[in-house]
Write a protein that holds these residues in place. Structure first.
Motif, PDB file in Angstrom:
ATOM      1  N   THR A 102      16.703   6.756   2.653  1.00 25.00           N
ATOM      2  CA  THR A 102      16.185   6.915   1.288  1.00 25.00           C
ATOM      3  C   THR A 102      15.112   8.001   1.196  1.00 25.00           C
ATOM      4  OG1 THR A 102      14.572   5.144   1.640  1.00 25.00           O
ATOM      5  CG2 THR A 102      16.692   4.519   0.654  1.00 25.00           C
ATOM      6  N   CYS A 103      14.965   8.787   2.242  1.00 22.25           N
ATOM      7  CA  CYS A 103      14.011   9.897   2.218  1.00 22.25           C
ATOM      8  C   CYS A 103      14.502  10.987   1.262  1.00 22.25           C
ATOM      9  CB  CYS A 103      13.858  10.498   3.616  1.00 22.25           C
ATOM     10  SG  CYS A 103      12.890   9.494   4.737  1.00 22.25           S
ATOM     11  N   VAL A 110       0.855  -1.184   0.000  1.00 19.57           N
ATOM     12  CA  VAL A 110       0.000   0.000   0.000  1.00 19.57           C
ATOM     13  C   VAL A 110       0.890   1.233   0.000  1.00 19.57           C
ATOM     14  CG1 VAL A 110      -1.982  -1.086   1.129  1.00 19.57           C
ATOM     15  CG2 VAL A 110      -0.224  -0.012   2.522  1.00 19.57           C
ATOM     16  N   GLU A 111       0.364   2.298  -0.559  1.00 16.25           N
ATOM     17  CA  GLU A 111       1.107   3.548  -0.592  1.00 16.25           C
ATOM     18  C   GLU A 111       0.777   4.353   0.657  1.00 16.25           C
ATOM     19  OE1 GLU A 111       0.350   7.289  -3.170  1.00 16.25           O
ATOM     20  OE2 GLU A 111       1.752   6.039  -4.321  1.00 16.25           O
ATOM     21  N   VAL A 112       1.811   4.742   1.392  1.00 13.47           N
ATOM     22  CA  VAL A 112       1.653   5.556   2.594  1.00 13.47           C
ATOM     23  C   VAL A 112       2.603   6.744   2.496  1.00 13.47           C
ATOM     24  CG1 VAL A 112       0.910   3.659   4.084  1.00 13.47           C
ATOM     25  CG2 VAL A 112       3.337   4.180   3.879  1.00 13.47           C
ATOM     26  N   ASN A 113       2.359   7.763   3.318  1.00 13.33           N
ATOM     27  CA  ASN A 113       3.249   8.918   3.362  1.00 13.33           C
ATOM     28  C   ASN A 113       4.291   8.719   4.454  1.00 13.33           C
ATOM     29  OD1 ASN A 113       2.020  10.361   1.299  1.00 13.33           O
ATOM     30  ND2 ASN A 113       0.514  11.227   2.681  1.00 13.33           N
ATOM     31  N   CYS A 114       5.511   9.077   4.140  1.00 14.29           N
ATOM     32  CA  CYS A 114       6.615   8.971   5.083  1.00 14.29           C
ATOM     33  C   CYS A 114       6.420  10.016   6.187  1.00 14.29           C
ATOM     34  CB  CYS A 114       7.935   9.197   4.356  1.00 14.29           C
ATOM     35  SG  CYS A 114       9.391   9.136   5.416  1.00 14.29           S
ATOM     36  N   ASP A 115       6.568   9.606   7.424  1.00 19.50           N
ATOM     37  CA  ASP A 115       6.423  10.522   8.554  1.00 19.50           C
ATOM     38  C   ASP A 115       7.608  11.483   8.671  1.00 19.50           C
ATOM     39  OD1 ASP A 115       3.989   9.438   9.308  1.00 19.50           O
ATOM     40  OD2 ASP A 115       4.892   8.001  10.694  1.00 19.50           O
ATOM     41  N   ARG A 116       8.710  11.170   8.023  1.00 20.79           N
ATOM     42  CA  ARG A 116       9.899  12.011   8.122  1.00 20.79           C
ATOM     43  C   ARG A 116       9.950  13.047   6.997  1.00 20.79           C
ATOM     44  NH1 ARG A 116      15.346   8.894   9.115  1.00 20.79           N
ATOM     45  NH2 ARG A 116      14.096   7.425   7.983  1.00 20.79           N
ATOM     46  N   CYS A 117       9.747  12.625   5.744  1.00 25.07           N
ATOM     47  CA  CYS A 117       9.891  13.557   4.616  1.00 25.07           C
ATOM     48  C   CYS A 117       8.566  13.846   3.902  1.00 25.07           C
ATOM     49  CB  CYS A 117      10.918  13.037   3.623  1.00 25.07           C
ATOM     50  SG  CYS A 117      10.382  11.612   2.648  1.00 25.07           S
ATOM     51  N   LYS A 161      18.040  17.522   4.648  1.00 31.76           N
ATOM     52  CA  LYS A 161      18.974  18.636   4.858  1.00 31.76           C
ATOM     53  C   LYS A 161      18.300  19.751   5.655  1.00 31.76           C
ATOM     54  CE  LYS A 161      21.773  17.963   0.736  1.00 31.76           C
ATOM     55  NZ  LYS A 161      22.084  18.485  -0.605  1.00 31.76           N
ATOM     56  N   LYS A 162      17.071  20.089   5.293  1.00 35.16           N
ATOM     57  CA  LYS A 162      16.350  21.156   5.988  1.00 35.16           C
ATOM     58  C   LYS A 162      16.091  20.771   7.443  1.00 35.16           C
ATOM     59  CE  LYS A 162      14.180  25.079   6.018  1.00 35.16           C
ATOM     60  NZ  LYS A 162      14.901  26.336   5.977  1.00 35.16           N
ATOM     61  N   LYS A 218      17.521  21.480  13.183  1.00 36.67           N
ATOM     62  CA  LYS A 218      17.989  20.862  14.421  1.00 36.67           C
ATOM     63  C   LYS A 218      19.200  21.632  14.973  1.00 36.67           C
ATOM     64  CE  LYS A 218      17.888  16.349  14.328  1.00 36.67           C
ATOM     65  NZ  LYS A 218      18.318  14.950  14.137  1.00 36.67           N
ATOM     66  N   LYS A 219      20.095  22.070  14.070  1.00 36.90           N
ATOM     67  CA  LYS A 219      21.276  22.832  14.482  1.00 36.90           C
ATOM     68  C   LYS A 219      20.883  24.205  15.022  1.00 36.90           C
ATOM     69  CE  LYS A 219      24.374  20.617  11.206  1.00 36.90           C
ATOM     70  NZ  LYS A 219      25.097  20.784   9.940  1.00 36.90           N
ATOM     71  N   GLN A 220      19.828  24.781  14.477  1.00 32.26           N
ATOM     72  CA  GLN A 220      19.393  26.114  14.889  1.00 32.26           C
ATOM     73  C   GLN A 220      18.626  26.085  16.205  1.00 32.26           C
ATOM     74  OE1 GLN A 220      17.016  27.637  11.720  1.00 32.26           O
ATOM     75  NE2 GLN A 220      18.716  27.831  10.301  1.00 32.26           N
ATOM     76  N   ASN A 221      18.389  24.938  16.713  1.00 34.56           N
ATOM     77  CA  ASN A 221      17.593  24.802  17.927  1.00 34.56           C
ATOM     78  C   ASN A 221      18.296  25.481  19.099  1.00 34.56           C
ATOM     79  OD1 ASN A 221      15.713  24.055  19.783  1.00 34.56           O
ATOM     80  ND2 ASN A 221      16.276  21.896  19.825  1.00 34.56           N
ATOM     81  N   THR A 222      17.808  26.661  19.448  1.00 33.91           N
ATOM     82  CA  THR A 222      18.382  27.388  20.578  1.00 33.91           C
ATOM     83  C   THR A 222      17.416  27.301  21.742  1.00 33.91           C
ATOM     84  OG1 THR A 222      17.388  29.441  19.799  1.00 33.91           O
ATOM     85  CG2 THR A 222      19.660  29.007  19.131  1.00 33.91           C
TER      86      THR A 222
END
Length: 173
Positions: free
Chosen positions: A141-142, A66-73, A148-149, A154-158
């Protein structure tokens, strides 16, 4: 879900014993289900129905994807599904569910709609978190741009200075 005669099994006309049915589930099936997270897929359902004097035993064998949407990308990908489920149908006075695997239907009923059970069983084969599988070398494979975004964010997390002040108070105790 609208009732379709394709998924109605007229069990009153069946003899005692084993009966086999095969269903090919596709986009048309998922499109009829309101609020379905699954929109596309190619799933084969082999149903083995054993009719007994006072009940029906339905064994579902499900294989496909089945086709599902990736929770990450958030991109769509095909997720393989495979499994077995059993539904026991007993006859009684009124329609009610007696747990996950037992359904009681009125003795006056002469057919059963298995479409909702097929959808439910396919959906239960999906994991809670759906992400693209890694490739053979263990790489993600995302969608690379989304990854990258996410890493940039994550790096900008202040830390909010108010939280930092609270942490100092906690550490002074």
């Amino acid at each position: 879900m609208g009732k379709s005669t394709e998924f109605m099994i007229p069990f009153k006309g069946l003899g005692i014993g084993m009966h086999e049915f095969t269903y090919n589930i596709s986009e048309a099936f998922f499109g009829k289900i309101e609020y379905s997270e699954i929109k596309k897929g190619s799933v084969k359902v082999d149903l083995f129905l054993e009719k007994q004097e006072n009940m029906l035993v339905l064994n579902f064998k499900i294989t496909g994807k089945v086709e599902v949407n990736c929770d990450r990308c958030l991109e769509a990908f095909d997720y393989p599904v495979a499994g077995n489920q059993q539904l026991i149908v007993k006859f009684g006075e009124k329609r009610e569910e007696e747990g996950d695997e037992i359904l009681i239907i009125p003795e006056s009923d002469h057919q059963i709609d298995i479409a909702p059970y097929i959808y439910e069983y396919i959906y239960l084969l999906l994991p809670l978190q759906r992400i693209h599988p890694d490739d053979d070398e263990g790489n993600i494979t995302c969608n690379n741009e989304v990854i990258k975004k996410l890493n940039e964010l994550k790096k900008q997390n202040t830390i909010d200075p108010r939280w930092e002040a609270l942490k100092k108070l906690k550490n002074n105790d």
